[in-house]
Design a protein around this motif. Sequence first.
Motif, PDB file in Angstrom:
ATOM      1  N   GLU A  56       0.502  -0.603   0.078  1.00  0.00           N
ATOM      2  CA  GLU A  56       0.328   0.219   0.077  1.00  0.00           C
ATOM      3  C   GLU A  56       0.673   1.187   0.330  1.00  0.00           C
ATOM      4  OE1 GLU A  56      -2.776  -0.262   3.118  1.00  0.00           O
ATOM      5  OE2 GLU A  56      -3.761  -2.198   2.663  1.00  0.00           O
ATOM      6  N   LEU A  57       1.410   1.616  -1.219  1.00  0.00           N
ATOM      7  CA  LEU A  57       1.515   3.414  -1.273  1.00  0.00           C
ATOM      8  C   LEU A  57       1.473   3.622  -0.524  1.00  0.00           C
ATOM      9  CD1 LEU A  57       2.529   2.454  -5.116  1.00  0.00           C
ATOM     10  CD2 LEU A  57       3.572   1.617  -3.237  1.00  0.00           C
ATOM     11  N   HIS A  58       2.212   4.832   0.060  1.00  0.00           N
ATOM     12  CA  HIS A  58       2.626   6.111   1.004  1.00  0.00           C
ATOM     13  C   HIS A  58       1.098   6.992  -0.187  1.00  0.00           C
ATOM     14  CE1 HIS A  58       3.233   9.377   3.652  1.00  0.00           C
ATOM     15  NE2 HIS A  58       2.550  10.665   3.239  1.00  0.00           N
ATOM     16  N   GLY A  59       0.981   6.986  -0.907  1.00  0.00           N
ATOM     17  CA  GLY A  59      -0.194   7.947  -1.766  1.00  0.00           C
ATOM     18  C   GLY A  59      -0.833   7.495  -3.039  1.00  0.00           C
ATOM     19  N   LYS A  60      -1.985   7.968  -3.088  1.00  0.00           N
ATOM     20  CA  LYS A  60      -2.192   7.886  -4.442  1.00  0.00           C
ATOM     21  C   LYS A  60      -1.366   8.174  -5.726  1.00  0.00           C
ATOM     22  CE  LYS A  60      -6.942   8.932  -3.280  1.00  0.00           C
ATOM     23  NZ  LYS A  60      -8.051  10.078  -3.166  1.00  0.00           N
ATOM     24  N   VAL A  61      -1.789   7.203  -7.180  1.00  0.00           N
ATOM     25  CA  VAL A  61      -0.865   7.774  -8.265  1.00  0.00           C
ATOM     26  C   VAL A  61      -1.700   7.275  -9.518  1.00  0.00           C
ATOM     27  CG1 VAL A  61       0.775   6.042  -6.652  1.00  0.00           C
ATOM     28  CG2 VAL A  61      -0.840   4.460  -8.426  1.00  0.00           C
ATOM     29  N   ASN A  62      -0.910   7.616 -10.111  1.00  0.00           N
ATOM     30  CA  ASN A  62      -1.670   8.214 -11.687  1.00  0.00           C
ATOM     31  C   ASN A  62      -1.392   6.715 -12.520  1.00  0.00           C
ATOM     32  OD1 ASN A  62      -2.832   8.718 -14.769  1.00  0.00           O
ATOM     33  ND2 ASN A  62      -1.645  10.416 -14.278  1.00  0.00           N
ATOM     34  N   VAL A  63      -2.518   5.442 -12.577  1.00  0.00           N
ATOM     35  CA  VAL A  63      -2.233   4.490 -13.755  1.00  0.00           C
ATOM     36  C   VAL A  63      -1.957   4.591 -15.070  1.00  0.00           C
ATOM     37  CG1 VAL A  63      -2.956   2.171 -14.042  1.00  0.00           C
ATOM     38  CG2 VAL A  63      -3.850   3.204 -11.808  1.00  0.00           C
ATOM     39  N   GLU A  64      -2.445   5.602 -15.779  1.00  0.00           N
ATOM     40  CA  GLU A  64      -2.264   5.776 -17.043  1.00  0.00           C
ATOM     41  C   GLU A  64      -0.854   5.940 -17.681  1.00  0.00           C
ATOM     42  OE1 GLU A  64      -4.884   6.694 -15.028  1.00  0.00           O
ATOM     43  OE2 GLU A  64      -6.436   5.340 -16.076  1.00  0.00           O
ATOM     44  N   GLU A  65      -0.305   6.728 -16.209  1.00  0.00           N
ATOM     45  CA  GLU A  65       0.705   7.532 -16.750  1.00  0.00           C
ATOM     46  C   GLU A  65       2.182   5.913 -16.877  1.00  0.00           C
ATOM     47  OE1 GLU A  65       1.813  10.147 -18.915  1.00  0.00           O
ATOM     48  OE2 GLU A  65      -0.243  10.175 -19.274  1.00  0.00           O
ATOM     49  N   SER A  66       1.596   5.490 -15.424  1.00  0.00           N
ATOM     50  CA  SER A  66       2.361   4.313 -15.236  1.00  0.00           C
ATOM     51  C   SER A  66       3.456   3.703 -16.084  1.00  0.00           C
ATOM     52  CB  SER A  66       2.438   4.225 -13.848  1.00  0.00           C
ATOM     53  OG  SER A  66       2.260   5.200 -12.778  1.00  0.00           O
ATOM     54  N   LYS A  67       4.759   3.182 -15.767  1.00  0.00           N
ATOM     55  CA  LYS A  67       5.385   2.013 -16.564  1.00  0.00           C
ATOM     56  C   LYS A  67       5.565   1.302 -16.401  1.00  0.00           C
ATOM     57  CE  LYS A  67       4.532   5.126 -21.157  1.00  0.00           C
ATOM     58  NZ  LYS A  67       3.549   4.702 -21.761  1.00  0.00           N
ATOM     59  N   ILE A  68       5.908   0.223 -16.878  1.00  0.00           N
ATOM     60  CA  ILE A  68       6.192  -1.107 -16.700  1.00  0.00           C
ATOM     61  C   ILE A  68       7.614  -2.656 -17.221  1.00  0.00           C
ATOM     62  CG2 ILE A  68       4.135  -2.851 -16.873  1.00  0.00           C
ATOM     63  CD1 ILE A  68       4.957  -4.112 -14.248  1.00  0.00           C
ATOM     64  N   ASN A  69       7.978  -2.858 -16.893  1.00  0.00           N
ATOM     65  CA  ASN A  69       8.655  -3.993 -18.317  1.00  0.00           C
ATOM     66  C   ASN A  69       9.604  -4.834 -17.118  1.00  0.00           C
ATOM     67  OD1 ASN A  69      10.037  -3.723 -20.955  1.00  0.00           O
ATOM     68  ND2 ASN A  69      12.129  -3.948 -18.907  1.00  0.00           N
ATOM     69  N   ILE A  70       9.262  -6.281 -17.358  1.00  0.00           N
ATOM     70  CA  ILE A  70       9.711  -7.339 -17.068  1.00  0.00           C
ATOM     71  C   ILE A  70      10.655  -7.791 -17.623  1.00  0.00           C
ATOM     72  CG2 ILE A  70       9.187  -9.426 -17.016  1.00  0.00           C
ATOM     73  CD1 ILE A  70       6.223  -9.280 -16.967  1.00  0.00           C
ATOM     74  N   GLY A  71      12.155  -7.839 -17.357  1.00  0.00           N
ATOM     75  CA  GLY A  71      13.560  -7.943 -17.447  1.00  0.00           C
ATOM     76  C   GLY A  71      13.410  -9.397 -17.392  1.00  0.00           C
ATOM     77  N   VAL A  72      15.035 -10.114 -17.694  1.00  0.00           N
ATOM     78  CA  VAL A  72      14.832 -11.297 -17.122  1.00  0.00           C
ATOM     79  C   VAL A  72      15.920 -11.160 -15.615  1.00  0.00           C
ATOM     80  CG1 VAL A  72      16.833 -12.364 -17.766  1.00  0.00           C
ATOM     81  CG2 VAL A  72      16.433 -11.274 -19.691  1.00  0.00           C
ATOM     82  N   ARG A  73      15.823 -10.476 -15.216  1.00  0.00           N
ATOM     83  CA  ARG A  73      16.044 -10.408 -13.622  1.00  0.00           C
ATOM     84  C   ARG A  73      15.394  -9.947 -12.474  1.00  0.00           C
ATOM     85  NH1 ARG A  73      21.164 -10.140 -16.739  1.00  0.00           N
ATOM     86  NH2 ARG A  73      22.654 -11.894 -16.663  1.00  0.00           N
ATOM     87  N   SER A  74      14.746  -8.530 -13.240  1.00  0.00           N
ATOM     88  CA  SER A  74      13.384  -8.176 -12.607  1.00  0.00           C
ATOM     89  C   SER A  74      12.927  -7.570 -13.108  1.00  0.00           C
ATOM     90  CB  SER A  74      14.797  -7.143 -11.745  1.00  0.00           C
ATOM     91  OG  SER A  74      15.610  -6.032 -12.838  1.00  0.00           O
ATOM     92  N   ILE A  75      11.682  -6.699 -12.964  1.00  0.00           N
ATOM     93  CA  ILE A  75      10.367  -6.446 -12.849  1.00  0.00           C
ATOM     94  C   ILE A  75      10.429  -4.697 -12.519  1.00  0.00           C
ATOM     95  CG2 ILE A  75       7.700  -5.907 -12.953  1.00  0.00           C
ATOM     96  CD1 ILE A  75       9.620  -9.196 -12.307  1.00  0.00           C
ATOM     97  N   PHE A  76      10.439  -4.189 -13.420  1.00  0.00           N
ATOM     98  CA  PHE A  76      10.885  -2.538 -13.301  1.00  0.00           C
ATOM     99  C   PHE A  76       9.413  -1.013 -13.189  1.00  0.00           C
ATOM    100  CE2 PHE A  76      12.917   1.636 -14.905  1.00  0.00           C
ATOM    101  CZ  PHE A  76      12.953   1.771 -13.295  1.00  0.00           C
ATOM    102  N   CYS A  77       9.166  -0.867 -12.465  1.00  0.00           N
ATOM    103  CA  CYS A  77       7.888  -0.189 -12.684  1.00  0.00           C
ATOM    104  C   CYS A  77       8.558   1.502 -12.519  1.00  0.00           C
ATOM    105  CB  CYS A  77       6.870  -0.481 -11.539  1.00  0.00           C
ATOM    106  SG  CYS A  77       6.470  -2.660 -11.884  1.00  0.00           S
ATOM    107  N   ILE A  78       8.057   2.653 -12.930  1.00  0.00           N
ATOM    108  CA  ILE A  78       7.624   3.620 -12.876  1.00  0.00           C
ATOM    109  C   ILE A  78       6.964   4.078 -12.424  1.00  0.00           C
ATOM    110  CG2 ILE A  78       8.362   5.960 -13.935  1.00  0.00           C
ATOM    111  CD1 ILE A  78      10.731   4.649 -15.659  1.00  0.00           C
TER     112      ILE A  78
END
Length: 211
Positions: A56-78
């Motif tokens: 449960e993150l500290h504050g609200k977020v903008n889902v539409e502007e957020s990005k995710i990338n599944i890599g070989v060693r990790s899952i990276f999210c902005i």
Amino acid sequence: MSRHPEVKWAETTDKIFLTVVLADSKETKVNLDPEGVFDFSAKAGPENHVYELKLELHGKVNVEESKINIGVRSIFCIIEKAEPERWNKLVRGGKAPHYVKIDWDKWVDEDDEGNAGAGDMDMGGMGGMDFSNFGGMGGMEGLGGMGGMGGLGGMAGLEGLGGMGGMGGMGGMGGMEDFEDSDDEEFAKPGDKKDEAVKEEAKPVDVKEDK
């Protein structure tokens, strides 16, 4: 029984950089709620252990502007914050779980945000997917092929070494003087004795005129 993957995070005034450290994840599912609830589940390892995570993150977020990338060693999210402000912590309420750690490699102090650093970070050219479009992505099947490219590179390197070995072998052959001598015998230069002899033989017209 599920396990918790390691989570690293950093922030700027308007973004959260969240990395779930889990190599070769399969059946990866991620959900981000506008209220700031981050859900993650995947299988990994030779025994396909289940890894789950709910923050449960500290504050609200903008889902539409957020990005995710599944890599070989990790899952990276902005993750884009709904309101630009420093959170100074990742989760709401009390202390963060023991598996949540600060990502000092991506951390930028508020005073340094104008400089090059985490504030300018993107998906590293890998084309992150919008959270709003994320669902049932078999990401690792496609990305797994990237590992094979390394093998091709190795093969190319071996071919190059093999070629160099062949060139080295030329050193064991006769000196270049031997090659030059044989060339002189096969291809006579204008003005040498062999060339003059050829000219003497090519005078049938002169013999007829003497008679």
